[in-house]
Design a protein around this motif. Structure first.
Motif, PDB file in Angstrom:
ATOM      1  N   ALA A 105       7.864  -5.545  -2.149  1.00 23.57           N
ATOM      2  CA  ALA A 105       7.985  -4.308  -1.663  1.00 23.57           C
ATOM      3  C   ALA A 105       6.739  -3.847  -0.975  1.00 23.57           C
ATOM      4  N   GLY A 106       6.724  -3.284   0.503  1.00 24.15           N
ATOM      5  CA  GLY A 106       5.435  -2.844   1.002  1.00 24.15           C
ATOM      6  C   GLY A 106       5.705  -1.862   2.089  1.00 24.15           C
ATOM      7  N   VAL A 107       4.446  -1.620   2.464  1.00 20.50           N
ATOM      8  CA  VAL A 107       4.655  -0.636   3.638  1.00 20.50           C
ATOM      9  C   VAL A 107       3.750  -1.435   4.974  1.00 20.50           C
ATOM     10  N   ASP A 108       4.455  -1.104   6.104  1.00 15.08           N
ATOM     11  CA  ASP A 108       3.752  -1.495   7.263  1.00 15.08           C
ATOM     12  C   ASP A 108       2.188  -1.397   7.373  1.00 15.08           C
ATOM     13  N   VAL A 109       1.379  -2.309   8.180  1.00 12.00           N
ATOM     14  CA  VAL A 109       0.039  -2.040   8.219  1.00 12.00           C
ATOM     15  C   VAL A 109      -0.252  -0.793   9.156  1.00 12.00           C
ATOM     16  N   ARG A 110      -1.257  -0.185   9.173  1.00 15.45           N
ATOM     17  CA  ARG A 110      -1.698   0.823   9.900  1.00 15.45           C
ATOM     18  C   ARG A 110      -0.981   2.073   9.580  1.00 15.45           C
ATOM     19  N   ALA A 111      -0.408   2.094   8.390  1.00 13.25           N
ATOM     20  CA  ALA A 111       0.354   3.332   7.941  1.00 13.25           C
ATOM     21  C   ALA A 111      -0.566   4.503   8.125  1.00 13.25           C
ATOM     22  N   ALA A 113      -0.545   6.856   5.634  1.00 13.30           N
ATOM     23  CA  ALA A 113      -0.989   7.429   4.252  1.00 13.30           C
ATOM     24  C   ALA A 113      -1.586   6.171   3.429  1.00 13.30           C
ATOM     25  N   PHE A 114      -2.358   6.511   2.571  1.00 10.03           N
ATOM     26  CA  PHE A 114      -2.962   5.354   1.385  1.00 10.03           C
ATOM     27  C   PHE A 114      -1.552   5.111   0.442  1.00 10.03           C
ATOM     28  N   ALA A 115      -0.946   4.099   0.422  1.00  2.04           N
ATOM     29  CA  ALA A 115       0.402   3.759  -0.238  1.00  2.04           C
ATOM     30  C   ALA A 115       0.200   2.986  -1.192  1.00  2.04           C
ATOM     31  N   GLY A 116       0.678   3.236  -2.200  1.00  2.48           N
ATOM     32  CA  GLY A 116       0.670   2.311  -3.540  1.00  2.48           C
ATOM     33  C   GLY A 116       2.028   2.524  -4.408  1.00  2.48           C
ATOM     34  N   TRP A 117       2.149   1.381  -4.951  1.00  2.00           N
ATOM     35  CA  TRP A 117       3.292   1.316  -5.787  1.00  2.00           C
ATOM     36  C   TRP A 117       3.235   1.156  -7.418  1.00  2.00           C
ATOM     37  N   THR A 118       4.118   1.826  -7.959  1.00  2.00           N
ATOM     38  CA  THR A 118       4.201   1.327  -9.429  1.00  2.00           C
ATOM     39  C   THR A 118       5.615   0.822  -9.907  1.00  2.00           C
ATOM     40  N   VAL A 119       5.527  -0.273 -10.777  1.00  2.00           N
ATOM     41  CA  VAL A 119       6.707  -0.852 -11.086  1.00  2.00           C
ATOM     42  C   VAL A 119       7.066  -0.542 -12.690  1.00  2.00           C
ATOM     43  N   ASP A 120       8.026  -0.130 -13.297  1.00  2.00           N
ATOM     44  CA  ASP A 120       8.403  -0.132 -14.536  1.00  2.00           C
ATOM     45  C   ASP A 120       9.664  -0.465 -14.793  1.00  2.00           C
ATOM     46  N   ALA A 121      10.191  -0.661 -16.242  1.00  2.00           N
ATOM     47  CA  ALA A 121      11.339  -1.269 -16.566  1.00  2.00           C
ATOM     48  C   ALA A 121      12.625  -0.677 -15.883  1.00  2.00           C
ATOM     49  N   TRP A 127       4.020   5.931  -3.967  1.00  2.00           N
ATOM     50  CA  TRP A 127       3.374   7.060  -3.966  1.00  2.00           C
ATOM     51  C   TRP A 127       2.280   7.023  -2.628  1.00  2.00           C
ATOM     52  N   LEU A 128       2.469   8.152  -1.805  1.00  2.00           N
ATOM     53  CA  LEU A 128       1.829   8.329  -0.493  1.00  2.00           C
ATOM     54  C   LEU A 128       0.887   9.375  -0.647  1.00  2.00           C
ATOM     55  N   ASP A 129      -0.355   8.850  -0.391  1.00  2.94           N
ATOM     56  CA  ASP A 129      -1.396   9.984  -0.321  1.00  2.94           C
ATOM     57  C   ASP A 129      -1.746  10.277   0.962  1.00  2.94           C
ATOM     58  N   VAL A 130      -1.624  11.594   1.453  1.00  2.00           N
ATOM     59  CA  VAL A 130      -1.541  11.921   2.730  1.00  2.00           C
ATOM     60  C   VAL A 130      -2.558  12.976   3.096  1.00  2.00           C
ATOM     61  N   ARG A 131      -3.434  12.953   1.991  1.00  4.01           N
ATOM     62  CA  ARG A 131      -4.422  14.175   2.147  1.00  4.01           C
ATOM     63  C   ARG A 131      -5.549  13.771   3.119  1.00  4.01           C
ATOM     64  N   ALA A 132      -6.306  14.633   3.738  1.00  3.28           N
ATOM     65  CA  ALA A 132      -7.070  14.681   4.788  1.00  3.28           C
ATOM     66  C   ALA A 132      -8.584  14.673   4.089  1.00  3.28           C
TER      67      ALA A 132
END
Length: 545
Positions: A105-111, A113-121, A127-132
């Motif tokens: 899974a991923g997000v398109d380039v030039r998003a 937001a700063f986008a990160g993934w977590t994976v669990d059982a 998680w999308l960080d949209v701060r300025a």
């Protein structure tokens, strides 16, 4: 490629350290609209908003391995995890390899937001960080296109899955031919060299490649500018309108390089100034001033600098340190909070990701038909705006161990981005008295075969007929574009610096470890930039968001 289903849970965080809540309860809205094979995530809010969290229920198969990417460069830390950590943030994209095949899974380039993934059982979270900067972004009446999410699956192996995911996330990489040449940083380190030494290196690289129709580059790295000092620290910053000493006339330097039959390239640090600017200062920094990439005055300055460098005659521009300047951190320090809490941008109506994309776009447009190589640049946000990207932290002309853990690691684990995002640059191959050529020549061979960028840093004191023969063969192969089909890491599922590689029908085995000394986890002797420790943390716990 498969279509992402609607998330099972959506939450927002309005204040950077506030509670999580359903969007409507806080006057925010998160929309998830199908767009082709992707899912377009939009964020709107009547006031400020800091983050969004999307969750999909997807049980993790027993025995699965998990691999993420890095916020900007990698720092020798990339590896498949056999014991996935539920709290670990995987920047931009994540791969899972298990008994039934691979998915990612991923997000398109030039998003946006700063986008990160977590994976669990039990599932997968985005998680999308949209701060300025450190502040909640204030969107006004607009809807932010925070990310477009894509999901791939396949049974052709984990490397093929990683390549498929990278290809799905960027459909418009900038075309470029082979990037090959010389760069003196790893034997000069910005000291005790002049324009004559640069021209000598240009002559060397021209001699080594001979009459090859694709011409190599000579890159003038740090040390050409007028440096200032404050509190005992070298600022190595602008203004970038002239050089120092024998580099006073940079147009003449470029012409001398070109006169050797080599294409001129130049390094600079766009967001660092030796003196406080009239407008656009972000904060005092590194003996000078960091410039605010969200401020129009900064973009005007950077645009003028890039146009000037191109007018001098430099075909390649390597811009460096901008993430460090803009965000005050190296990538290995970002963890689940990529944007630190003390960054106050001038423009609080755009997210940090949007600001950086705008900064990269300004450089790209000012460079015209020149080649842009990003270093300490957020590659996922710069893809499509740089022709090449330094994907890992510095290799070394002082300590071979650094080249092994940085150069080999980034080549293996970010190779899938080559020609799909940009030309991958795993950093220079050194030939110096301090490092064993028996090790460096192996890295030289692998990079040349891969077709990725190959820049060499050759101390003249190390040149022998044998070394020259190795360099010549590798440089000419790299100028050909490498071996057809490139290379693929084979033992990367359980080796962070793979020793076994496939190249066409060949299986190649490299010996990266110096048996006499082994890998030194305490070595800190080569701190030439913001390098991280040998082993860097996984990013902290998600509840700390």
């Amino acid at each position: 490629m498969t279509t992402f289903a609607q998330p099972d849970l959506v939450r927002v965080q309005l204040e950077p350290t506030g509670s999580w809540q359903r969007p409507a309860a806080g006057g925010a809205e998160v929309t998830c609209r199908p767009e082709g094979s992707g899912l377009r995530v939009g964020v709107a809010a009547t006031g400020g908003v800091s983050r969004a969290h999307l969750r999909w229920r997807r049980p993790l198969a027993a025995g699965s391995l998990v691999l993420g990417d890095a916020w900007e460069r990698s720092y020798g830390e990339l590896a498949w995890q056999s014991s996935p950590r539920a709290e670990q943030m995987h920047p931009w994209m994540v791969l899972v390899h298990g008994p039934a095949g691979s998915w990612g899974a991923g997000v398109d380039v030039r998003a946006g937001a700063f986008a990160g993934w977590t994976v669990d059982a039990e599932g997968v979270s985005l998680w999308l960080d949209v701060r300025a900067g450190a502040d909640p972004v204030v969107l006004g009446g607009r809807e932010l296109e925070a990310a477009t999410v894509r999901w791939i699956a396949g049974n052709d192996g984990p490397f093929a899955a990683q390549c498929a995911l990278a290809g799905a996330l960027c459909t418009d990489p900038l075309p470029t031919g082979p990037l090959v040449g010389a760069n003196n940083w790893y034997y000069a380190y910005g000291r005790d060299f002049d324009a004559d030494a640069v021209v000598r290196d240009a002559r060397m690289i021209a001699d080594l490649v001979g009459d090859h129709p694709v011409r190599p580059f000579e890159v003038v790295d740090d040390g050409w500018s007028i440096d200032g000092t404050a509190d005992g620290r070298q600022s190595s910053g602008g203004p970038w309108d002239r050089g120092a000493g024998s580099f006073a006339d940079m147009a003449e330097v470029a012409a001398r390089i070109a006169g050797e039959g080599v294409r001129p390239g130049l390094w600079f640090r766009p967001l660092q100034s030796r003196r406080e600017p009239p407008a656009g200062a972000l904060r005092p920094w590194e003996g000078g001033w960091a410039l605010d990439p969200s401020h129009p005055a900064t973009l005007e300055t950077v645009t003028a600098d890039v146009r000037r460098i191109r007018a001098w005659g430099f075909d390649l521009i390597k811009h460096d340190f901008s993430t460090f300047e803009a965000m005050g951190r190296w990538g290995f320090q970002m963890g689940p909070r990529p944007v630190p809490g003390d960054i106050r941008f001038f423009d609080r109506a755009r997210t940090t990701a949007e600001v950086l994309v705008g900064f990269y776009r300004a450089i790209h447009e000012a460079a015209g038909d020149g080649i842009v190589l990003g270093c300490n640049v957020v590659g996922h946000l710069a893809a499509g705006l740089v022709q090449a990207q330094r994907t890992g932290d510095d290799t070394s002309g002082r300590v071979w161990e650094r080249t092994r853990r940085m150069g080999v690691n980034t080549l293996a684990f970010r190779l899938a981005q080559h020609r799909r995002f940009f030309t991958v640059d795993a950093d220079c191959v050194a030939s110096t008295p301090a490092t064993a050529w028996a090790r460096n020549r192996q890295f030289l061979d692998l990079v040349a075969r891969s077709g990725t960028a190959l820049f060499v840093s050759v101390d003249p004191a190390t040149r022998t007929d044998a070394v020259d023969a190795d360099l010549s063969a590798a440089l000419r192969l790299a100028l050909d574009g490498g071996r057809p089909g490139g290379v693929e890491p084979i033992d990367w599922l359980h080796n962070a610096t793979p020793a076994v590689w496939r190249c066409a029908a060949e299986t190649l085995t490299y010996d990266w470890i110096e048996a006499e000394t082994g890998a030194d986890p305490y070595d800190r002797t080569d701190a030439t930039s913001g390098q991280g420790p040998l082993l860097v943390g996984g990013g902290g716990a998600v509840p700390d968001l």
